[in-house]
Structure formats: structure tokens, C-alpha cells
Scaffold this active site. Structure first.
Site, mmCIF file in Angstrom:
data_model
loop_
_atom_site.group_PDB
_atom_site.id
_atom_site.type_symbol
_atom_site.label_atom_id
_atom_site.label_comp_id
_atom_site.label_asym_id
_atom_site.label_seq_id
_atom_site.Cartn_x
_atom_site.Cartn_y
_atom_site.Cartn_z
ATOM 1 N N LYS A 16 45.724 45.639 36.594
ATOM 2 C CA LYS A 16 47.461 45.828 36.113
ATOM 3 C C LYS A 16 47.921 44.401 36.598
ATOM 4 O O LYS A 16 47.385 43.707 37.455
ATOM 5 C CB LYS A 16 47.789 46.577 37.125
ATOM 6 C CG LYS A 16 48.234 46.553 38.103
ATOM 7 C CD LYS A 16 49.106 45.756 38.954
ATOM 8 C CE LYS A 16 48.838 45.392 40.397
ATOM 9 N NZ LYS A 16 49.011 44.503 41.104
ATOM 10 N N ASP A 141 49.671 51.684 44.735
ATOM 11 C CA ASP A 141 49.820 51.433 43.045
ATOM 12 C C ASP A 141 48.646 52.485 42.187
ATOM 13 O O ASP A 141 48.643 52.576 41.136
ATOM 14 C CB ASP A 141 48.746 50.100 42.973
ATOM 15 C CG ASP A 141 49.443 48.721 42.769
ATOM 16 O OD1 ASP A 141 50.764 49.020 42.911
ATOM 17 O OD2 ASP A 141 49.455 48.171 43.115
HETATM 18 P P1 ATP Z 1 46.964 44.321 44.575
HETATM 19 O O1 ATP Z 1 47.174 44.131 43.394
HETATM 20 O O2 ATP Z 1 46.809 46.325 44.665
HETATM 21 O O3 ATP Z 1 47.050 44.229 46.643
HETATM 22 P P2 ATP Z 1 44.106 44.217 44.931
HETATM 23 O O4 ATP Z 1 43.876 43.505 43.403
HETATM 24 O O5 ATP Z 1 44.237 42.962 45.351
HETATM 25 O O6 ATP Z 1 44.916 45.292 44.872
HETATM 26 P P3 ATP Z 1 41.272 45.573 45.001
HETATM 27 O O7 ATP Z 1 40.372 44.746 44.404
HETATM 28 O O8 ATP Z 1 42.079 46.136 44.641
HETATM 29 O O9 ATP Z 1 43.228 44.313 45.367
HETATM 30 O O10 ATP Z 1 41.224 46.012 46.476
HETATM 31 C C1 ATP Z 1 40.799 44.901 48.414
HETATM 32 C C2 ATP Z 1 40.542 45.521 48.784
HETATM 33 O O11 ATP Z 1 40.006 47.229 48.445
HETATM 34 C C3 ATP Z 1 38.648 44.353 48.582
HETATM 35 O O12 ATP Z 1 39.021 44.281 50.354
HETATM 36 C C4 ATP Z 1 37.975 45.473 48.926
HETATM 37 O O13 ATP Z 1 36.583 45.656 49.733
HETATM 38 C C5 ATP Z 1 38.331 46.657 49.112
HETATM 39 N N1 ATP Z 1 37.754 47.560 47.930
HETATM 40 C C6 ATP Z 1 37.709 49.008 48.199
HETATM 41 N N2 ATP Z 1 37.258 49.202 47.028
HETATM 42 C C7 ATP Z 1 37.142 49.225 45.771
HETATM 43 C C8 ATP Z 1 37.238 48.882 44.577
HETATM 44 N N3 ATP Z 1 36.343 50.006 43.877
HETATM 45 N N4 ATP Z 1 37.396 48.107 43.972
HETATM 46 C C9 ATP Z 1 38.295 46.728 44.223
HETATM 47 N N5 ATP Z 1 38.209 46.741 45.570
HETATM 48 C C10 ATP Z 1 37.445 47.964 46.818
#
Ligand code: ATP
Length: 289
Positions: A16, A141
Site C-alpha cells: 500500500k 493496517d
Molecule cells: P507499515 O507500513 O504498516 O508500517 P511496514 O511495511 O513498515 O509496515 P512490514 O514490512 O509489514 O512493515 O513489517 C515490519 C516488521 O514485521 C518487521 O520487523 C518484520 O520482521 C516483521 N514481520 C513479521 N511478519 C512479516 C511478514 N510476513 N512480512 C513482513 N514483515 C514481517
């Protein structure tokens, strides 16, 4: 080949982008209230589900993520089976392409897709409201990714209003090689510097979404960009490359530029790829198959 090896279901889970992210308050429980304009884009992870031995068995490929019960796919599966009062027997493979901890919501998207897929494979024991409630326990989210529609999100992200007349755009997404903790960003956010209220942005836009390029705004950008100046320079390069606007997504560090044609986005991607460190993606809006 035995029956078990046949995938029961294979899904694509989108990233997203937050085109607007305004922090409008802080609740007594510490969660922040937001108003955000969110769009699902076709930079995707792939998740396959097949019936397996008793338990939840997760295998991860691609970009490294935890392969244990810290993974949001595992947590979503666990939450689904408890809520549905079913005994798990499922093997799941996650192929991770969406950069992790990058502001692109990849983990939340995987979690929502897992809830939906398991609900379908189990004959829909959970209704829409129960799925949305379970989603919210996994992350703010996650409810958005149950629908995967351009939406205005309010509350902590659980009140979703789909935007039915969202125009077709293309996005160039740049993820610099730094990882950002969402918790750190919120802890460093000075609420008094954010603008309260929310109607002022969304209501005029409702009449003409094509003005969005000039109105991109993310309250978290100030926090993340102060620590990682590369965010400002990527925004500059995206605009130089012809983007109508550029912004950091979520808590960062990914930055995207918005384009009205695929060709313009493609040209910009070429221009940018040789000028920035990090990964560069071209994406359109994600649409369910
Ligand atoms: P947001 O935009 O909601 O803040 P993000 O993209 O920054 O999300 P994600 O990549 O969704 O963050 O995830 C961040 C954390 O979640 C990491 O520390 C990761 O190790 C853990 N995690 C657990 N499961 C997953 C997964 N399936 N995919 C990605 N990260 C994961």
C-alpha cells in the site's frame, strides 16, 4: 504426485501507499488516530496454502522474514483458527517481494490475505465483521488489506471508506537501504506540529481526485526525513523525473512519485534507477483477480 503437494490456493498480496497520512490525535491507550488515503499497488508477495499435517507450517522464500510464530502470516493463521474454533492443518509458503519495514505494509497485507484465504478454505466460518475484528487485533493496517480498495481510513485505520471513483495512476516507488521502526517514528512525532481536523483535505478532493498530485502529505515524513536525509533527495529526484508529486509512505523509508501515464512512470523509473541507492519499483493500482 500426492494430493498434499497440490496447492489449495495461491494469492497475491499487495503493498500500500499512503497518499495522505494525517495524525489527528492520540488515544488514551497510546494508539494514534489517523486520517489516511491509502491505495493498494501491484508490488506483491505471493502466498500459497495447502492442506497439511496437523499444525501451522510456514516456509518463507525471497526477502528474509521470520519463519516462526513472529511472522504475521503465522500469527494471522493462529488468530483465524482460534476465532473459528478449528484445529489447524495447513502448510503455507510465503514468497516475500515487498521490502520489509519499509512503510509499504507488506506484513499487514500478508496477514489479511491469510485470514481471507483460510476463511475461504474452511467454508467461511467467519463473517465480514468477525474477520475485520480479527484483522484489527493483528495490526491497524490489516483491515484495509481485507478489502484492497483505494480508501480513506480513519480511527486507527479500521474505519474504511472506499473511494469508488479513484483515477488510474502509476507509481514509482524507491526503497532506500535503511530500515525504519514504526514505533520509533511515532515516539518521535510531535503531535503539536501536525494539523488537527481532517475534512479540509478530503472533502475538496472528493470533487476532483486528479488534484491529488499537489496535495500529497504525510505527518510522519518530518520525523523519518530528519534522521534519513536521503528521503528528501529521493523526493527531489522523483519530481525532477516528472512526478506530479512525491511523498514518503507510512513511516518510511519508501518514497513514491505519482504519474498519470504508465509511459511517464516507466521513463522516470529509468531516470531514477541510475541516480539512487536502493530498490526501485514501477507499480499500478492493485486489482483483485
Ligand atoms: P507499515 O507500513 O504498516 O508500517 P511496514 O511495511 O513498515 O509496515 P512490514 O514490512 O509489514 O512493515 O513489517 C515490519 C516488521 O514485521 C518487521 O520487523 C518484520 O520482521 C516483521 N514481520 C513479521 N511478519 C512479516 C511478514 N510476513 N512480512 C513482513 N514483515 C514481517
Amino acid at each position: 504426485m500426492g494430493e498434499r503437494a497440490i496447492p489449495a490456493m495461491r494469492v497475491e498480496t499487495p503493498a500500500k501507499l499512503n497518499l495522505i497520512l494525517k495524525v489527528v490525535g492520540r488515544r488514551a491507550d497510546g494508539y494514534h488516530e489517523l486520517i489516511s488515503l491509502m491505495v493498494p499497488v501491484n508490488l506483491v508477495d505471493r502466498v500459497t496454502f495447502s492442506r497439511g499435517a496437523p499444525g501451522i507450517h510456514l516456509t518463507c522464500q525471497g526477502i528474509p522474514v521470520p519463519e516462526n510464530n513472529d511472522n504475521l502470516v503465522f500469527r494471522a493463521a493462529d488468530a483465524f483458527f482460534s476465532r473459528a474454533r478449528r484445529k489447524p492443518s495447513i502448510s503455507i509458503t510465503l514468497h516475500k517481494n515487498i521490502p520489509v519495514a519499509a512503510g509499504l505494509g507488506g506484513g499487514s497485507s500478508d496477514a489479511a490475505a491469510t485470514l481471507r484465504a483460510l476463511n475461504t478454505l474452511s467454508g467461511h466460518p467467519l463473517g465480514t465483521a468477525a474477520l475485520a475484528e480479527t484483522a484489527l487485533t493483528l495490526g491497524a493496517d490489516v483491515p484495509f488489506f481485507l478489502q484492497n480498495l483505494p480508501s480513506i481510513a480513519r480511527g486507527v485505520g479500521e474505519q474504511l471508506e472506499p473511494v469508488s471513483d479513484w483515477p488510474e495512476y502509476w507509481y514509482v516507488i524507491v526503497t532506500p537501504p535503511v530500515s525504519v521502526s514504526t514505533a520509533w517514528v511515532y515516539n518521535n512525532l510531535k503531535l503539536e506540529l501536525t494539523t488537527p481536523g481532517n475534512g479540509y483535505i478530503v472533502n475538496p478532493l472528493r470533487k476532483d481526485w486528479s488534484a491529488i498530485g499537489g496535495l500529497l502529505e504525510n505527518d510522519l515524513e518530518r520525523v523519518t526525513a530528519a534522521r534519513y536525509p536521503v528521503i528528501k533527495s529521493i523526493k527531489g529526484i522523483l519530481v525532477e523525473a516528472g512526478a506530479e508529486g512525491a511523498l514518503m509512505s507510512g513511516s518510511g523509508p519508501s518514497v513514491f512519485g505519482i504519474f498519470r501515464s504508465e509511459e511517464a512512470a516507466r521513463r522516470a523509473k529509468r531516470y531514477i534507477s541510475s541516480r539512487v541507492e536502493g530498490r526501485v519499483f514501477l507499480a499500478g493500482q492493485f486489482k483483485e483477480e
